[in-house]
Design an enzyme around this catalytic site. Structure first.
Site, mmCIF file in Angstrom:
data_model
loop_
_atom_site.group_PDB
_atom_site.id
_atom_site.type_symbol
_atom_site.label_atom_id
_atom_site.label_comp_id
_atom_site.label_asym_id
_atom_site.label_seq_id
_atom_site.Cartn_x
_atom_site.Cartn_y
_atom_site.Cartn_z
ATOM 1 N N ARG A 78 0.829 -1.220 0.000
ATOM 2 C CA ARG A 78 0.000 0.000 0.000
ATOM 3 C C ARG A 78 0.863 1.270 0.000
ATOM 4 O O ARG A 78 0.963 1.958 -1.006
ATOM 5 C CB ARG A 78 -0.955 -0.031 1.206
ATOM 6 C CG ARG A 78 -2.095 0.976 1.125
ATOM 7 C CD ARG A 78 -1.720 2.393 1.465
ATOM 8 N NE ARG A 78 -1.198 2.560 2.831
ATOM 9 C CZ ARG A 78 -0.669 3.699 3.267
ATOM 10 N NH1 ARG A 78 -0.574 4.753 2.476
ATOM 11 N NH2 ARG A 78 -0.182 3.783 4.501
ATOM 12 N N ASP A 79 1.526 1.551 1.106
ATOM 13 C CA ASP A 79 2.269 2.815 1.187
ATOM 14 C C ASP A 79 3.392 2.809 0.157
ATOM 15 O O ASP A 79 3.733 3.846 -0.428
ATOM 16 C CB ASP A 79 2.841 3.003 2.599
ATOM 17 C CG ASP A 79 3.063 4.462 2.949
ATOM 18 O OD1 ASP A 79 3.032 5.296 2.029
ATOM 19 O OD2 ASP A 79 3.278 4.771 4.142
ATOM 20 N N HIS A 83 5.273 5.028 12.527
ATOM 21 C CA HIS A 83 5.270 4.931 11.067
ATOM 22 C C HIS A 83 6.252 5.988 10.552
ATOM 23 O O HIS A 83 5.875 7.124 10.279
ATOM 24 C CB HIS A 83 3.824 5.205 10.606
ATOM 25 C CG HIS A 83 3.591 5.165 9.142
ATOM 26 N ND1 HIS A 83 2.902 4.140 8.519
ATOM 27 C CD2 HIS A 83 3.901 6.031 8.150
ATOM 28 C CE1 HIS A 83 2.799 4.386 7.224
ATOM 29 N NE2 HIS A 83 3.408 5.534 6.971
ATOM 30 N N HIS A 139 8.849 7.489 7.904
ATOM 31 C CA HIS A 139 9.453 7.515 6.574
ATOM 32 C C HIS A 139 10.926 7.878 6.773
ATOM 33 O O HIS A 139 11.277 8.553 7.747
ATOM 34 C CB HIS A 139 8.710 8.510 5.679
ATOM 35 C CG HIS A 139 7.383 7.958 5.222
ATOM 36 N ND1 HIS A 139 7.227 7.365 3.995
ATOM 37 C CD2 HIS A 139 6.198 7.863 5.848
ATOM 38 C CE1 HIS A 139 5.971 6.938 3.879
ATOM 39 N NE2 HIS A 139 5.320 7.227 4.994
ATOM 40 N N CYS A 143 4.786 9.366 -0.087
ATOM 41 C CA CYS A 143 3.400 9.813 -0.006
ATOM 42 C C CYS A 143 3.158 10.727 -1.186
ATOM 43 O O CYS A 143 3.891 11.692 -1.392
ATOM 44 C CB CYS A 143 3.119 10.541 1.297
ATOM 45 S SG CYS A 143 1.416 11.140 1.357
ATOM 46 N N ASN A 150 8.813 4.343 3.452
ATOM 47 C CA ASN A 150 8.826 3.945 4.867
ATOM 48 C C ASN A 150 10.202 3.377 5.167
ATOM 49 O O ASN A 150 10.891 2.908 4.262
ATOM 50 C CB ASN A 150 7.833 2.802 5.114
ATOM 51 C CG ASN A 150 6.399 3.210 4.924
ATOM 52 O OD1 ASN A 150 5.789 2.878 3.923
ATOM 53 N ND2 ASN A 150 5.858 3.925 5.873
#
Ligand code: HMG
Ligand code: MG
Length: 302
Positions: free
Chosen positions: A15-16, A207, A209, A240, A249
Site C-alpha cells: 500500500r504505502d 510509522h 518515513h 506519499c 517507509n
C-alpha cells in the site's frame, strides 16, 4: 535500555510502497508480492486502499488484489478507507481490518483528503460505527505528527489531540506517521509522551518515513518508551503522493536487522524478506532502497 521483548511489524509495502510508484504496478505482481509476504511470516499486511482512483490511480485495483491473494488464516489483510464509500469496498473485499487516516496538520489534511481535520473526523465517525457493527477492527493513522510539508513544525499537543479523538472513536491502534521523515529521536520521544498521555502505549504504532535517514534512530528511541508496533515497508518502498520528496517507509529488512541484533522477536523470516525485497525491486527495475539489502548484495557478490 528498556526495550520490548517482542515487536509487531505491520508491512506497508503493497500500500504505502506501491501507491507512490510513478508507474502503476499490475495486479498480478502486487498479488505475488503479498503472497510472498504472507510466506515470510507477517501477521499484518496492508494490501491497498479504497480511495478515489482519480486521486491515487495506483490503488484502483485493490478490489482485484484482495480477491487474488492467497490468504493465510491468522494473517490480517487490511486496507485504507477515507469514507463510507471506501468502507463499502473494504466490506465487499472481506478486509480483516480497515484503516482511517487523518492528519495533525490542517494543510496536509486538505491536500491528502480534501477536507479539514474536523471534517475528516466527522467522516470517520460513521465508518467506525459501521466497522463496529461488522466486527471489523479499525486502525487510525495520524499523518504529519512531527512536521508538515506545507506548514512546518507540528506541535505534539495537536498530534495528541487528533490521536485521542481517533482512539476515542474506536480505533484499536493509532499509527503515528512521520510522513516526511524529518523527525529526530528527542522530538519523536516528546511526541510519543504527549500521545501516551491519552492513548495507552501498547496501542501506539510508529510509522517513520526514512527521508532524512532518521527512521531507525527514531524507532529505537520510541521503543525505549515502550512502543512495540512498527510500520515498515519491504525494500523501503514508498512515500506519499501528497508530500513531495518524501521517501519510503523505513525498510522492513533494516528494521528486522536491528531488532535481530537487539534480540527482539518479530516472527518474520529475515532471509525470506530479503528475497521478497529483491523480487519487488527487480520488478521495479532498481535495487532495494534498504542499506541491509544493498550491503548483503555486496557481500554476496564480493
Ligand atoms: P473528494 O474529491 O473531496 O471526494 O475526495 P468526493 O466525495 O467529492 O468525491 C469525488 C469523487 O471521488 C466521486 O466520483 C466519488 O464517487 C469518488 P465522481 O462522481 O467524480 O466520479 N470517491 C471515491 N471513489 C472510490 N473510493 C472512495 C471514494 N470516495 C469518493 N473511497 C477523497 C476525497 C477522500 C475521496 C480523496 O481525497 C481521496 O481519495 N484521497 C486519498 C488520498 C490517499 O489515499 N493518500 C495516500 C494515503 S495516506 C498516506 O499515505 C499517509 C500514511 O501512510 C501515514 C503517513 O505516512 O503519514 C497513512
Ligand atoms: Mg506513510
Amino acid at each position: 535500555m528498556n526495550l520490548p521483548r517482542k515487536v509487531k511489524i505491520v508491512e506497508m509495502g503493497p500500500r504505502d510502497g506501491l501507491q507512490n510508484e510513478r508507474e502503476i504496478i499490475p495486479a498480478p505482481i502486487k498479488i505475488e508480492l503479498i503472497n510472498k509476504l504472507t510466506l515470510n511470516g507477517f501477521a499484518f499486511i496492508e494490501v491497498g486502499s479504497f480511495v478515489s482512483p482519480k486521486w491515487i490511480p495506483q490503488m484502483a485495483d485493490t478490489e482485484d488484489v484482495m480477491a487474488g491473494i492467497r490468504r493465510k488464516s491468522g494473517v490480517v489483510y487490511s486496507v485504507l478507507v477515507p469514507n463510507m464509500k471506501g468502507f463499502e469496498g473494504a466490506l465487499l473485499a472481506n478486509a480483516g481490518e480497515i484503516a482511517i487516516f487523518g492528519a495533525a496538520s490542517e494543510k496536509f489534511s486538505k491536500k491528502n483528503i480534501n477536507c479539514t481535520i474536523d471534517e475528516s473526523l466527522a467522516r470517520f465517525e460513521p465508518v467506525c460505527e459501521a466497522a463496529r457493527l461488522h466486527n471489523i477492527p479499525v486502525r487510525g493513522y495520524v499523518s504529519t505528527v512531527l512536521d508538515c510539508p506545507y506548514q512546518g513544525v507540528v506541535q505534539a499537543s495537536e498530534t495528541a489531540r487528533v490521536s485521542k479523538l481517533l482512539f476515542d472513536m474506536g480505533c484499536h491502534e493509532i499509527s503515528l506517521g512521520d510522513t516526511i521523515g524529518r523527525g529526530t529521536p528527542r522530538r519523536a520521544q516528546e511526541m510519543i509522551n504527549a500521545v501516551a498521555a491519552h492513548v495507552p502505549i501498547e496501542r501506539i504504532a510508529i510509522h517513520f518515513h526514512d527521508t532524512y535517514g532518521q527512521a531507525l534512530a527514531n524507532i529505537l528511541a520510541c521503543m525505549e518508551l515502550g512502543v512495540a508496533v512498527i510500520d515498515s515497508s519491504v525494500a523501503g518502498l514508498g512515500g506519499c503522493p501528497y508530500a513531495r520528496g518524501a521517501s519510503g517507509n523505513v525498510a522492513t529488512e533494516d528494521v528486522l536487522y536491528m531488532l535481530r541484533g537487539l534480540g527482539i522477536e518479530t516472527g518474520v523470516d529475515f532471509e525470506g524478506v530479503l528475497e521478497t525485497a529483491n523480487f519487488i525491486s527487480c520488478e521495479l527495475g532498481r535495487p532495494p532502497a534498504s542499506k541491509v539489502a544493498r550491503a548483503l548484495a555486496t557481500v554476496e557478490t564480493a
